[in-house]
Design an enzyme around this catalytic site. Sequence first.
Site, mmCIF file in Angstrom:
data_model
loop_
_atom_site.group_PDB
_atom_site.id
_atom_site.type_symbol
_atom_site.label_atom_id
_atom_site.label_comp_id
_atom_site.label_asym_id
_atom_site.label_seq_id
_atom_site.Cartn_x
_atom_site.Cartn_y
_atom_site.Cartn_z
ATOM 1 N N LYS A 112 0.863 -1.181 0.000
ATOM 2 C CA LYS A 112 0.000 0.000 0.000
ATOM 3 C C LYS A 112 0.900 1.232 0.000
ATOM 4 C CE LYS A 112 -3.843 1.790 2.860
ATOM 5 N NZ LYS A 112 -4.638 1.482 4.094
ATOM 6 N N SER A 194 -9.356 1.203 3.235
ATOM 7 C CA SER A 194 -8.594 2.066 2.341
ATOM 8 C C SER A 194 -7.515 1.305 1.581
ATOM 9 C CB SER A 194 -7.945 3.206 3.142
ATOM 10 O OG SER A 194 -7.020 2.678 4.090
ATOM 11 N N THR A 215 -6.814 1.149 10.255
ATOM 12 C CA THR A 215 -7.069 1.973 11.438
ATOM 13 C C THR A 215 -8.445 1.611 11.979
ATOM 14 O OG1 THR A 215 -5.729 3.717 10.459
ATOM 15 C CG2 THR A 215 -7.161 4.354 12.300
ATOM 16 N N GLY A 217 -11.060 -0.873 9.752
ATOM 17 C CA GLY A 217 -11.695 -1.520 8.610
ATOM 18 C C GLY A 217 -10.883 -1.592 7.328
ATOM 19 N N SER A 218 -9.700 -0.975 7.277
ATOM 20 C CA SER A 218 -9.017 -0.804 5.990
ATOM 21 C C SER A 218 -8.285 -2.033 5.453
ATOM 22 C CB SER A 218 -8.041 0.375 6.060
ATOM 23 O OG SER A 218 -8.760 1.576 5.984
#
Length: 551
Positions: A112, A194, A215, A217-218
């Site tokens: 990422k 994300s 943080t 759900g990402s």
Amino acid sequence: MNFRPTQWPWLPGYYFALFLVCFGCVRAASLPDLYEASVVELQSGLDAGDFTSVDLVKAYFARIDEVNLKGPQLRAVLELNPSALSQAAQLDAERKKSGKRSLLHGIPILLKDNIATVASEGMNTTAGSFSLLGSVVPDDAGVVKKLRKAGAIILGKANLSEFAHFRGNLASGWSGRGGQCTNAYFPHADPCGSSSGSGVAASIGLAAITLGTETDGSITCPSSNNNLVGIKPTVGLTSRAGVVPISEHQDTVGPIVRSVADAAAVLSVIAGKDPNDNFTLAQPATVPDFTKALNANALRGKRIGVPRRVFLNDSIAGNDPFVNTVFEQALETIRGLGATVVDPADLPSADEIAVSNNETLVLDVDFKVQLDAYYQALLSNPSGVRSLADLIKFNDDNPALEEPPRFEDQSELIESEATSGFNSTYFQALAFDKDLGATRGIDAALKANKLDALILPAPGFTTVPAAIAGYPIVTVPLGFYPENVTIALAGPETVYPAPGVPFGLSFLGTAFSEFELIGFAFAYEQKTKTRLARKAFAEAIPKTQLKDVIG
Ligand SMILES: *[C@@H]1O[C@H](CO)[C@@H](O)[C@H](O)[C@H]1NC(C)=O
Ligand SMILES: *[C@@H]1O[C@H](CO)[C@@H](O)[C@H](O)[C@H]1NC(C)=O
Ligand SMILES: *[C@@H]1O[C@H](CO)[C@@H](O)[C@H](O)[C@H]1NC(C)=O
Ligand SMILES: *[C@@H]1O[C@H](CO)[C@@H](O)[C@H](O)[C@H]1NC(C)=O
Ligand SMILES: *[C@@H]1O[C@H](CO)[C@@H](O)[C@H](O)[C@H]1NC(C)=O
Ligand SMILES: *[C@@H]1O[C@H](CO)[C@@H](O)[C@H](O)[C@H]1NC(C)=O
Ligand SMILES: CC(=O)N[C@H]1CO[C@H](CO)[C@@H](O)[C@@H]1O
């Protein structure tokens, strides 16, 4: 007509033809399909000399090229590593000479774009923002150092929701630099975020493995939406040093991959202490070999709880009834695997978690302090941005790059900028969150019901208690939306749900319970093999395979 065996084997050409056909079929059979290939399969092909890491890098580059900006334009990948081929050649030579360093030796991984890699290698670290383009980071991220030491090849950087979705009311998967990333299971479906690009890339084999950050759900949400396995580790199990931050109290780095076995292999490498992230110093003395947790009988005799209150209440969690139906079937599977399902096993704090806004306050305060520190620590930054305040101005000054029509919002940046540091309200909110998520939340439910883990559908409200507690989640594929699901808008360019879009199942536990959660997820995965039930839409499946690049 019968063959007369005394006649036909006399033709010498026959033997030659047979040899060619069999050589071809054995060779083709030994090359894994990169759409699904596991780390263990790739290692055995590399060890056997069927292909090299150079071949792998070439094949993944070609697969990215097919679908990233061309064809379905998935926009999953931001940058390719210009040094990847030479690193692969070195690692190939080393394997020949002295064998492999680890299960990840010579395995290409996408990161990422909020995970730092040294600029001298040729890649940028930007969290998707032009404000960080060309910036020179002080060092590799802590997890990248561990990956390199294990012999992994950094293939490139994945698109993401800009600043890990801490910019404003923007669609998941959009960044200024990368544009709108979309799902490979239905045209223009929401990849979630994300870690959107990591999820989409892993889902169709644009890399062997990927890393995301969470943080709240990402990792679990893109794993859910893209038919993948994700591990959101306990905060402090994996280093956040060199990761563009939101909050040191909630951020964590973990794998987004196609199987529990791959996830266990990656976590075993990236977990561990790092003097540059003092939260990691509180973890247990030794990092377990998580691949030892891969036991298909791991659920036998275990107690798994269902925290129904709030988390399975559709008026709060907002899940499609179809997701709940498939979840109830999963509970039957869990029982069939020998576990006792304790249902309900509610979190005492559930109603308070549903209305609490403490998390927003904590993240708003932390983000400003930590993002300012991130910009300050850069060795140089061509945009001139040195703080959150500068960033807000930069975005407004560069609307064509950072505020194109329908992607203008930066309300979270503005809200965070308005905070005034660590005061008593902040410390109260932080303590409330620990209490709600851990003490009167996950830990209370586990203790009261003598549970080994909790289980919930991945979509909905599932991530919040673990986010504010800093606790782990392991997500595995659960199902796919049916053909007749009502398609809704998720963003200006994305839809959700949509036919065939995947959703996941999440196992939750207390701090540092990853080993147990991996076992439970593995048992469920091996029984159901849900990932294999459905593939991406035809245009989104890259065609390049190892056979096209070897030689
Ligand atoms: C990193 O950004 C610079 C611009 O600052 C660009 O020239 C370079 O090509 C980028 N690297 C990659 C791998 O895209
Ligand atoms: C990490 O260090 C900071 C400052 O040096 C300190 O405030 C904080 O309490 C430490 N955190 C942990 C988990 O040790
Ligand atoms: C679900 O939540 C709504 C809104 O908070 C509440 O009114 C309702 O009673 C809840 N349902 C159940 C079954 O708890
Ligand atoms: C934080 O949580 C506590 C306990 O539920 C609650 O009383 C308080 O209002 C919350 N604070 C905010 C800012 O939401
Ligand atoms: C602490 O700061 C926040 C904003 O960051 C503010 O809302 C709150 O009122 C402040 N609390 C105190 C006690 O000053
Ligand atoms: C979709 O089809 C299933 C049967 O295949 C049916 O049970 C369900 O009600 C349908 N849903 C909608 C939204 O039409
Ligand atoms: C590797 C790759 O395809 N990167 C592209 C990501 O998207 C941006 C914006 O469209 C392009 O500029 C990159 O070339």
